[in-house]
Design a protein around this motif. Structure first.
Motif, PDB file in Angstrom:
ATOM      1  N   ALA A   1      84.858  -5.959 122.312  1.00 29.08           N
ATOM      2  CA  ALA A   1      84.601  -4.756 121.240  1.00 29.08           C
ATOM      3  C   ALA A   1      83.824  -3.522 122.122  1.00 29.08           C
ATOM      4  O   ALA A   1      82.575  -4.387 122.108  1.00 29.08           O
ATOM      5  CB  ALA A   1      84.464  -5.390 119.939  1.00 29.08           C
ATOM      6  N   HIS A   2      84.047  -2.671 121.950  1.00 24.15           N
ATOM      7  CA  HIS A   2      82.495  -1.644 122.362  1.00 24.15           C
ATOM      8  C   HIS A   2      82.681  -1.410 123.370  1.00 24.15           C
ATOM      9  O   HIS A   2      83.966  -0.197 124.100  1.00 24.15           O
ATOM     10  CB  HIS A   2      81.957  -1.705 121.387  1.00 24.15           C
ATOM     11  CG  HIS A   2      82.039  -2.146 119.763  1.00 24.15           C
ATOM     12  ND1 HIS A   2      82.534  -0.619 118.841  1.00 24.15           N
ATOM     13  CD2 HIS A   2      81.909  -2.839 118.835  1.00 24.15           C
ATOM     14  CE1 HIS A   2      83.053  -0.885 117.672  1.00 24.15           C
ATOM     15  NE2 HIS A   2      81.907  -2.227 117.855  1.00 24.15           N
TER      16      HIS A   2
ATOM     17  N   ASN B   1      81.982   4.164 116.626  1.00 18.04           N
ATOM     18  CA  ASN B   1      81.454   4.740 117.231  1.00 18.04           C
ATOM     19  C   ASN B   1      80.899   5.880 117.256  1.00 18.04           C
ATOM     20  O   ASN B   1      79.583   6.004 117.004  1.00 18.04           O
ATOM     21  CB  ASN B   1      81.596   4.494 119.012  1.00 18.04           C
ATOM     22  CG  ASN B   1      82.336   3.274 119.713  1.00 18.04           C
ATOM     23  OD1 ASN B   1      82.680   3.263 120.501  1.00 18.04           O
ATOM     24  ND2 ASN B   1      81.650   2.633 118.910  1.00 18.04           N
TER      25      ASN B   1
ATOM     26  N   HIS C   1      88.157  -9.770 113.451  1.00 17.00           N
ATOM     27  CA  HIS C   1      86.684 -10.742 114.609  1.00 17.00           C
ATOM     28  C   HIS C   1      86.581 -10.939 112.611  1.00 17.00           C
ATOM     29  O   HIS C   1      85.599  -9.873 112.201  1.00 17.00           O
ATOM     30  CB  HIS C   1      86.438  -9.860 114.963  1.00 17.00           C
ATOM     31  CG  HIS C   1      84.852 -10.375 115.247  1.00 17.00           C
ATOM     32  ND1 HIS C   1      84.319  -9.903 116.531  1.00 17.00           N
ATOM     33  CD2 HIS C   1      84.371 -11.864 115.106  1.00 17.00           C
ATOM     34  CE1 HIS C   1      83.413 -10.377 116.944  1.00 17.00           C
ATOM     35  NE2 HIS C   1      83.527 -11.606 116.018  1.00 17.00           N
TER      36      HIS C   1
ATOM     37  N   THR D   1      83.915 -11.123 121.556  1.00 20.91           N
ATOM     38  CA  THR D   1      82.633 -10.697 121.391  1.00 20.91           C
ATOM     39  C   THR D   1      82.518  -9.431 121.195  1.00 20.91           C
ATOM     40  O   THR D   1      83.025  -8.116 121.887  1.00 20.91           O
ATOM     41  CB  THR D   1      81.328 -11.666 122.004  1.00 20.91           C
ATOM     42  OG1 THR D   1      80.318 -11.455 120.950  1.00 20.91           O
ATOM     43  CG2 THR D   1      81.936 -11.038 123.130  1.00 20.91           C
ATOM     44  N   HIS D   2      81.271  -9.075 120.797  1.00 16.34           N
ATOM     45  CA  HIS D   2      81.029  -7.112 120.252  1.00 16.34           C
ATOM     46  C   HIS D   2      79.976  -7.014 121.924  1.00 16.34           C
ATOM     47  O   HIS D   2      79.730  -7.998 122.347  1.00 16.34           O
ATOM     48  CB  HIS D   2      80.151  -6.761 119.366  1.00 16.34           C
ATOM     49  CG  HIS D   2      80.671  -7.022 118.225  1.00 16.34           C
ATOM     50  ND1 HIS D   2      80.615  -8.192 116.891  1.00 16.34           N
ATOM     51  CD2 HIS D   2      81.308  -5.774 117.536  1.00 16.34           C
ATOM     52  CE1 HIS D   2      81.495  -7.212 116.538  1.00 16.34           C
ATOM     53  NE2 HIS D   2      82.359  -6.353 116.091  1.00 16.34           N
TER      54      HIS D   2
ATOM     55  N   HIS E   1      90.315  -4.961 117.505  1.00 14.73           N
ATOM     56  CA  HIS E   1      89.159  -5.030 117.263  1.00 14.73           C
ATOM     57  C   HIS E   1      89.588  -4.766 115.405  1.00 14.73           C
ATOM     58  O   HIS E   1      89.915  -3.603 115.426  1.00 14.73           O
ATOM     59  CB  HIS E   1      88.076  -4.587 117.821  1.00 14.73           C
ATOM     60  CG  HIS E   1      86.853  -5.150 117.324  1.00 14.73           C
ATOM     61  ND1 HIS E   1      86.334  -6.449 117.790  1.00 14.73           N
ATOM     62  CD2 HIS E   1      85.740  -4.024 116.401  1.00 14.73           C
ATOM     63  CE1 HIS E   1      85.348  -5.887 116.738  1.00 14.73           C
ATOM     64  NE2 HIS E   1      84.468  -5.050 116.261  1.00 14.73           N
TER      65      HIS E   1
ATOM     66  N   GLU F   1      77.356  -2.657 122.089  1.00 14.36           N
ATOM     67  CA  GLU F   1      77.660  -1.253 121.598  1.00 14.36           C
ATOM     68  C   GLU F   1      76.859  -0.251 121.291  1.00 14.36           C
ATOM     69  O   GLU F   1      77.335   1.013 121.030  1.00 14.36           O
ATOM     70  CB  GLU F   1      78.186  -1.963 120.111  1.00 14.36           C
ATOM     71  CG  GLU F   1      78.469  -1.089 118.942  1.00 14.36           C
ATOM     72  CD  GLU F   1      78.850  -2.004 117.669  1.00 14.36           C
ATOM     73  OE1 GLU F   1      78.780  -3.187 118.076  1.00 14.36           O
ATOM     74  OE2 GLU F   1      78.691  -0.655 117.202  1.00 14.36           O
TER      75      GLU F   1
ATOM     76  N   CYS G   1      79.546 -13.554 117.273  1.00 18.60           N
ATOM     77  CA  CYS G   1      78.974 -12.667 116.670  1.00 18.60           C
ATOM     78  C   CYS G   1      78.558 -11.144 118.120  1.00 18.60           C
ATOM     79  O   CYS G   1      79.516 -10.334 118.509  1.00 18.60           O
ATOM     80  CB  CYS G   1      78.692 -12.193 116.095  1.00 18.60           C
ATOM     81  SG  CYS G   1      78.800 -10.389 114.985  1.00 18.60           S
ATOM     82  N   SER G   2      77.332 -11.665 118.150  1.00 22.58           N
ATOM     83  CA  SER G   2      76.790 -10.470 119.106  1.00 22.58           C
ATOM     84  C   SER G   2      75.381 -10.713 119.466  1.00 22.58           C
ATOM     85  O   SER G   2      75.438 -11.947 119.570  1.00 22.58           O
ATOM     86  CB  SER G   2      76.447  -8.815 118.615  1.00 22.58           C
ATOM     87  OG  SER G   2      75.459  -9.206 117.472  1.00 22.58           O
TER      88      SER G   2
ATOM     89  N   ASP H   1      88.352  -1.069 114.338  1.00 25.93           N
ATOM     90  CA  ASP H   1      86.510  -1.876 113.537  1.00 25.93           C
ATOM     91  C   ASP H   1      86.875  -1.957 112.687  1.00 25.93           C
ATOM     92  O   ASP H   1      87.577  -1.539 111.583  1.00 25.93           O
ATOM     93  CB  ASP H   1      85.264  -0.622 114.360  1.00 25.93           C
ATOM     94  CG  ASP H   1      84.242  -1.913 114.383  1.00 25.93           C
ATOM     95  OD1 ASP H   1      84.882  -2.929 114.307  1.00 25.93           O
ATOM     96  OD2 ASP H   1      83.151  -0.990 114.865  1.00 25.93           O
TER      97      ASP H   1
END
Ligand SMILES: [Zn+2]
Length: 471
Positions: A276-277, A303, A132, A239-240, A74, A243, A213-214, A328
């Motif tokens: 991700a996350h 994070n 990304h 995608t995220h 990521h 998080e 994206c998120s 990230d």
């Protein structure tokens, strides 16, 4: 120096690494062994010296640890140009501060940022990186092509994910309307990116993924249409997710469910998806991610920097879920090395769960095979096995690191990674003696600085002063 080969390298030839401590990740470790590389693949691996192979080029691995090349699961390479801002901010505060700056980027900014970011990654043992990219201001050039050019110059395998946002502030989303695109534009551009760039071959150095994206910046239509497009074309989804607790509150307020439930409803759980996350997961979420083969990319430095929390990585692994590691975007974890994320992951898990929570070997496995699985490339990458691609990191452990009894512990736990004697991508040298050999390392670094300056200037011209550089 230019080109991917050192003097004596022959494309398609035979290369032998000898006398190294081998950590294949999937099989037993070999304290002193050899690897035979033919063309871009590993032909054999075993204890003791290599067989006599006339014409083979030999690399003496005495005093070195050989591991698979690291796989970054990521990233947002463009953020190299916007590091060091919004330093004491939550994710949402940080995003709101930086979206208007990112709206000013153009292809030249992305090219410079990506070249510096990928060179930096290669110097930390990374042979494959995802990226990304989700901000596409209109009329600013072909941003995806710019980062693909940069990856080609550095010589690493590249998995750009065509990102997207279609829900701006006026529609209840977080980003300003000026940085979102409409659904049709996104789907057309994403399909074109797949057609133009995606190479599904075994030896591929370029694969495209689809990546809204998120949950707080995209519509449900974009999520479902993206999944349909990706599955139609046989590419992966990213995608995220989960998080921060702010995101969880957003999902509960907007959709009445938590993030993983939201994804399930949208058809976004499955072996072709990686998130991700995945920091804020319930027990049931962990079971569902494991049961559906959905992967996660753990980005501990980011994070930590944003105060998002500590992902339940050791519990995910215990349940059989796949976990890779990611640096990230550089704007939320400045100058992070992928080797360093192994250490950060180990320390986070142990701080939360105790000293047996994550071993150095588990951290190395996440940074190699875990990332390869996220990218759908476990058949080709992520371990040292005959038939796989010859993406190999050779770490020098005969100096400072040599005083540590266990070489894997030395690699993972040091705050400064051991010197990189050699980094091979498909058998070709990308790094030798801690120096990039495919492109001039210092020029790439300076181009990253210039990308930063250019982005600040472009943002200023649009009336967006950068966030204050100092408190
Ligand atoms: Zn990210």
């Amino acid at each position: 120096m230019t080109g991917h080969r050192l003097p004596g390298d022959l494309p398609g030839g035979v290369l032998v690494i000898e006398n190294a401590y081998l950590v294949p990740v999937t099989g037993p470790e070999i304290p002193s062994g050899h690897i035979v590389v033919r063309g871009d693949r590993i032909e054999s691996i075993g204890p003791g010296p290599a067989p006599d192979l006339p014409g083979a080029r030999r690399v003496d691995g005495t005093g070195c640890l050989a591991t698979p090349g690291l796989v970054n699961a990521h990233h947002h390479l463009y953020q190299w140009a916007s590091q060091g801002f919004a330093r004491e901010a939550t994710l949402f505060e940080w995003l709101v501060a930086l979206y208007p700056v990112w709206a000013a980027m153009d292809a030249e900014v992305v090219r410079g940022a990506a070249g510096a970011g990928l060179a930096h990654l290669a110097l930390s043992g990374c042979t494959t990186s995802a990226d990304h990219h989700y901000v596409f201001p209109a009329g600013r050039g072909d941003l995806l092509a710019a980062e693909i050019d940069a990856a080609r110059a550095v010589g690493v395998r590249f998995h750009p994910a065509r990102g997207s946002m279609d829900r701006g502030v006026s529609d209840g989303g977080l980003p300003p309307d000026e940085v979102v695109e409409d659904l049709d534009t996104i789907l057309t551009a994403t399909a074109e990116a797949i057609d133009a760039h995606h190479d599904p071959s075994f030896s591929s150095k370029l694969r495209v993924a689809v990546a809204p994206c998120s949950p707080f910046s995209v519509s449900t239509e974009l999520m479902t249409e993206s999944a349909a497009l990706a599955r139609d074309r046989g590419v992966r989804l990213h995608t995220h997710l989960a998080e921060t607790l702010d995101e969880e509150e957003h999902c509960l307020a907007r959709y009445g469910v938590r993030p993983v439930d939201h994804m399930e409803k949208l058809g976004w759980l499955g072996p072709d998806v990686w998130f991700a996350h995945a920091v804020h997961l319930s027990d049931a979420d962990i079971v569902r991610l494991a049961g559906t083969g959905t992967g996660t990319a753990h980005c501990p430095s980011s994070n930590g920097r944003l105060g998002a929390g500590i992902a339940r990585v050791s519990e995910l692994l215990r349940r059989g879920a796949n976990v890779g590691l990611g640096v990230d975007g550089s704007a939320s974890a400045e100058l992070t090395s992928l080797a360093g994320e192994m250490r950060q992951a180990l320390l986070f898990q142990r701080a939360r769960y105790g000293p047996t929570a994550l071993t150095a070997r588990q951290a190395l496995s996440a940074a190699t095979l875990g990332g390869a699985r996220n990218l759908g490339r476990e058949a080709e990458l992520g371990s040292l096995e005959p038939g796989k691609l010859a993406d190999i990191a050779l770490w020098r452990i005969d100096s400072f690191a040599g005083a540590v009894a266990d070489p894997v512990h030395a690699l993972v736990l040091g705050t400064r990674q051991p010197p990189l004697a050699r980094l091979l991508v498909g058998g070709e040298t990308v790094v030798a003696d801690d120096e990039l050999r495919t492109a001039p390392q210092d020029e790439l670094g300076r181009a990253g600085v210039e990308a930063h300056r250019r982005l600040m200037r472009l943002a200023g011209e649009r009336g967006v002063p950068p966030p204050p550089p100092r408190p």
